[in-house]
Design a protein around this motif. Sequence first.
Motif, mmCIF file in Angstrom:
data_model
loop_
_atom_site.group_PDB
_atom_site.id
_atom_site.type_symbol
_atom_site.label_atom_id
_atom_site.label_comp_id
_atom_site.label_asym_id
_atom_site.label_seq_id
_atom_site.Cartn_x
_atom_site.Cartn_y
_atom_site.Cartn_z
ATOM 1 N N ILE A 27 0.843 -1.203 0.000
ATOM 2 C CA ILE A 27 0.000 0.000 0.000
ATOM 3 C C ILE A 27 0.874 1.248 0.000
ATOM 4 O O ILE A 27 0.683 2.171 -0.798
ATOM 5 C CB ILE A 27 -0.945 -0.002 1.216
ATOM 6 N N GLU A 28 1.865 1.259 0.884
ATOM 7 C CA GLU A 28 2.750 2.419 0.997
ATOM 8 C C GLU A 28 3.477 2.688 -0.319
ATOM 9 O O GLU A 28 3.590 3.833 -0.758
ATOM 10 C CB GLU A 28 3.759 2.181 2.117
ATOM 11 N N GLU A 29 3.941 1.641 -0.966
ATOM 12 C CA GLU A 29 4.665 1.787 -2.229
ATOM 13 C C GLU A 29 3.768 2.363 -3.325
ATOM 14 O O GLU A 29 4.172 3.264 -4.063
ATOM 15 C CB GLU A 29 5.225 0.437 -2.667
ATOM 16 N N ASN A 30 2.545 1.850 -3.432
ATOM 17 C CA ASN A 30 1.636 2.318 -4.477
ATOM 18 C C ASN A 30 1.233 3.769 -4.271
ATOM 19 O O ASN A 30 1.251 4.568 -5.218
ATOM 20 C CB ASN A 30 0.399 1.430 -4.541
ATOM 21 N N TYR A 31 0.871 4.128 -3.054
ATOM 22 C CA TYR A 31 0.417 5.495 -2.789
ATOM 23 C C TYR A 31 1.566 6.496 -2.723
ATOM 24 O O TYR A 31 1.316 7.705 -2.724
ATOM 25 C CB TYR A 31 -0.402 5.544 -1.492
ATOM 26 N N SER A 32 2.787 6.003 -2.672
ATOM 27 C CA SER A 32 3.963 6.892 -2.641
ATOM 28 C C SER A 32 4.612 7.030 -4.013
ATOM 29 O O SER A 32 5.682 7.635 -4.124
ATOM 30 C CB SER A 32 4.997 6.370 -1.641
ATOM 31 N N ASN A 33 3.986 6.486 -5.029
ATOM 32 C CA ASN A 33 4.522 6.588 -6.384
ATOM 33 C C ASN A 33 4.790 8.050 -6.727
ATOM 34 O O ASN A 33 3.963 8.923 -6.466
ATOM 35 C CB ASN A 33 3.522 5.990 -7.372
ATOM 36 N N LYS A 34 5.947 8.325 -7.310
ATOM 37 C CA LYS A 34 6.360 9.709 -7.567
ATOM 38 C C LYS A 34 5.439 10.437 -8.545
ATOM 39 O O LYS A 34 5.464 11.673 -8.625
ATOM 40 C CB LYS A 34 7.794 9.747 -8.076
ATOM 41 N N LEU A 41 -0.633 8.926 0.333
ATOM 42 C CA LEU A 41 -0.878 8.533 1.723
ATOM 43 C C LEU A 41 -1.533 9.670 2.498
ATOM 44 O O LEU A 41 -2.319 9.428 3.424
ATOM 45 C CB LEU A 41 0.430 8.116 2.393
ATOM 46 N N ASP A 42 -1.234 10.907 2.131
ATOM 47 C CA ASP A 42 -1.875 12.053 2.795
ATOM 48 C C ASP A 42 -3.386 12.027 2.560
ATOM 49 O O ASP A 42 -4.172 12.357 3.456
ATOM 50 C CB ASP A 42 -1.303 13.372 2.278
ATOM 51 N N HIS A 43 -3.784 11.645 1.355
ATOM 52 C CA HIS A 43 -5.213 11.517 1.044
ATOM 53 C C HIS A 43 -5.847 10.469 1.959
ATOM 54 O O HIS A 43 -6.924 10.693 2.540
ATOM 55 C CB HIS A 43 -5.376 11.126 -0.420
ATOM 56 N N HIS A 71 -8.993 1.814 -2.162
ATOM 57 C CA HIS A 71 -9.838 2.397 -3.210
ATOM 58 C C HIS A 71 -9.053 3.091 -4.319
ATOM 59 O O HIS A 71 -9.539 3.198 -5.448
ATOM 60 C CB HIS A 71 -10.879 3.351 -2.606
ATOM 61 N N ASP A 72 -7.838 3.535 -4.033
ATOM 62 C CA ASP A 72 -6.984 4.146 -5.062
ATOM 63 C C ASP A 72 -5.664 3.405 -5.205
ATOM 64 O O ASP A 72 -4.678 3.984 -5.663
ATOM 65 C CB ASP A 72 -6.705 5.624 -4.724
ATOM 66 N N ILE A 73 -5.631 2.149 -4.828
ATOM 67 C CA ILE A 73 -4.379 1.392 -4.870
ATOM 68 C C ILE A 73 -3.845 1.320 -6.298
ATOM 69 O O ILE A 73 -2.633 1.355 -6.535
ATOM 70 C CB ILE A 73 -4.567 -0.029 -4.282
ATOM 71 N N ILE A 74 -4.758 1.277 -7.262
ATOM 72 C CA ILE A 74 -4.395 1.351 -8.675
ATOM 73 C C ILE A 74 -4.841 2.715 -9.182
ATOM 74 O O ILE A 74 -6.025 3.050 -9.109
ATOM 75 C CB ILE A 74 -5.078 0.244 -9.505
ATOM 76 N N ASN A 82 -9.556 2.511 -13.198
ATOM 77 C CA ASN A 82 -8.835 2.478 -11.917
ATOM 78 C C ASN A 82 -9.673 1.891 -10.789
ATOM 79 O O ASN A 82 -9.166 1.116 -9.965
ATOM 80 C CB ASN A 82 -8.376 3.890 -11.543
ATOM 81 N N GLU A 83 -10.941 2.274 -10.722
ATOM 82 C CA GLU A 83 -11.803 1.777 -9.646
ATOM 83 C C GLU A 83 -12.003 0.268 -9.755
ATOM 84 O O GLU A 83 -11.934 -0.451 -8.748
ATOM 85 C CB GLU A 83 -13.154 2.498 -9.667
ATOM 86 N N GLU A 84 -12.251 -0.200 -10.967
ATOM 87 C CA GLU A 84 -12.447 -1.635 -11.166
ATOM 88 C C GLU A 84 -11.188 -2.431 -10.810
ATOM 89 O O GLU A 84 -11.262 -3.474 -10.142
ATOM 90 C CB GLU A 84 -12.832 -1.915 -12.624
ATOM 91 N N LYS A 85 -10.046 -1.932 -11.235
ATOM 92 C CA LYS A 85 -8.792 -2.629 -10.945
ATOM 93 C C LYS A 85 -8.448 -2.559 -9.451
ATOM 94 O O LYS A 85 -7.906 -3.519 -8.893
ATOM 95 C CB LYS A 85 -7.660 -2.055 -11.796
ATOM 96 N N SER A 86 -8.761 -1.428 -8.819
ATOM 97 C CA SER A 86 -8.525 -1.308 -7.376
ATOM 98 C C SER A 86 -9.425 -2.261 -6.604
ATOM 99 O O SER A 86 -9.000 -2.893 -5.626
ATOM 100 C CB SER A 86 -8.770 0.130 -6.922
ATOM 101 N N ALA A 87 -10.674 -2.373 -7.037
ATOM 102 C CA ALA A 87 -11.620 -3.288 -6.381
ATOM 103 C C ALA A 87 -11.157 -4.739 -6.529
ATOM 104 O O ALA A 87 -11.223 -5.534 -5.580
ATOM 105 C CB ALA A 87 -13.015 -3.107 -6.974
ATOM 106 N N GLU A 88 -10.666 -5.075 -7.711
ATOM 107 C CA GLU A 88 -10.154 -6.430 -7.955
ATOM 108 C C GLU A 88 -8.923 -6.707 -7.095
ATOM 109 O O GLU A 88 -8.776 -7.798 -6.528
ATOM 110 C CB GLU A 88 -9.811 -6.570 -9.439
ATOM 111 N N PHE A 89 -8.067 -5.719 -6.996
ATOM 112 C CA PHE A 89 -6.866 -5.831 -6.168
ATOM 113 C C PHE A 89 -7.253 -6.055 -4.708
ATOM 114 O O PHE A 89 -6.703 -6.932 -4.028
ATOM 115 C CB PHE A 89 -6.049 -4.553 -6.307
ATOM 116 N N ALA A 90 -8.207 -5.265 -4.222
ATOM 117 C CA ALA A 90 -8.667 -5.389 -2.835
ATOM 118 C C ALA A 90 -9.250 -6.772 -2.575
ATOM 119 O O ALA A 90 -8.975 -7.400 -1.536
ATOM 120 C CB ALA A 90 -9.709 -4.315 -2.541
ATOM 121 N N GLU A 91 -10.052 -7.245 -3.510
ATOM 122 C CA GLU A 91 -10.668 -8.570 -3.364
ATOM 123 C C GLU A 91 -9.607 -9.648 -3.225
ATOM 124 O O GLU A 91 -9.692 -10.531 -2.362
ATOM 125 C CB GLU A 91 -11.567 -8.851 -4.566
#
Length: 205
Positions: A27-34, A41-43, A71-74, A82-91
């Motif tokens: 999670i940290e890596e994805n949300y910290s993408n440059k 992560l602030d969001h 919810h925004d991992i992707i 993005n939402e569909e892929k994030s939902a799939e990732f979460a699942e």
Amino acid sequence: MLKETFIKLIGNYTTDDWLAIQLWNEIEENYSNKKRHYHTLDHLENLLQHLFTIKPQIDNWDTILFSLYYHDIIYNPLKTTNEEKSAEFAENRMQLIVVPQITIENCVRQILATKKHLLSADNDTNIFIDADLSVLGQPWNVYANYFTQVRKEYSLYPDLIYKPGRKKVLQHFLQMERIFKTDVCFTMFELQAKENLQKELELLQ
């Protein structure tokens, strides 16, 4: 608070501390993408703080936390899935730690709801999408920082393309009968949100 809350959440479903840390690092890596400037992560931290203030109104705290973290991992500004892929990732990740299927289904529904932010029959879903939009109802300086960060995320697009798209988004929200679906968020944010959206729209002319 963000990491500690996540580790505690995962601990409700597995005793594998190494797995919990790996899931957090992901999670940290994805949300910290440059390339990210707003969906960071602030969001997540801002959402978490807001949700804590209204926790008594939430029926399933674990579900809404999973939705928050994933919810925004992707997030790719060039894609519309993005939402569909994030939902799939979460699942997938929730299945790893054997989260009950009903919780997974509710989380997927909440993440997908952030695509259009429409009124849901489920109260927790309305709470979550309102939290996701709460930045719209912040004081102007906070809101201005938000749309500046969004513009940076879409920096690949010239103004000729970005501005019409952004105007369409702003007009979509302004035309809603209610941006915020829950009474508490409507009271807290609706008026300021519409003022902010209208002001940004005028700046784009």
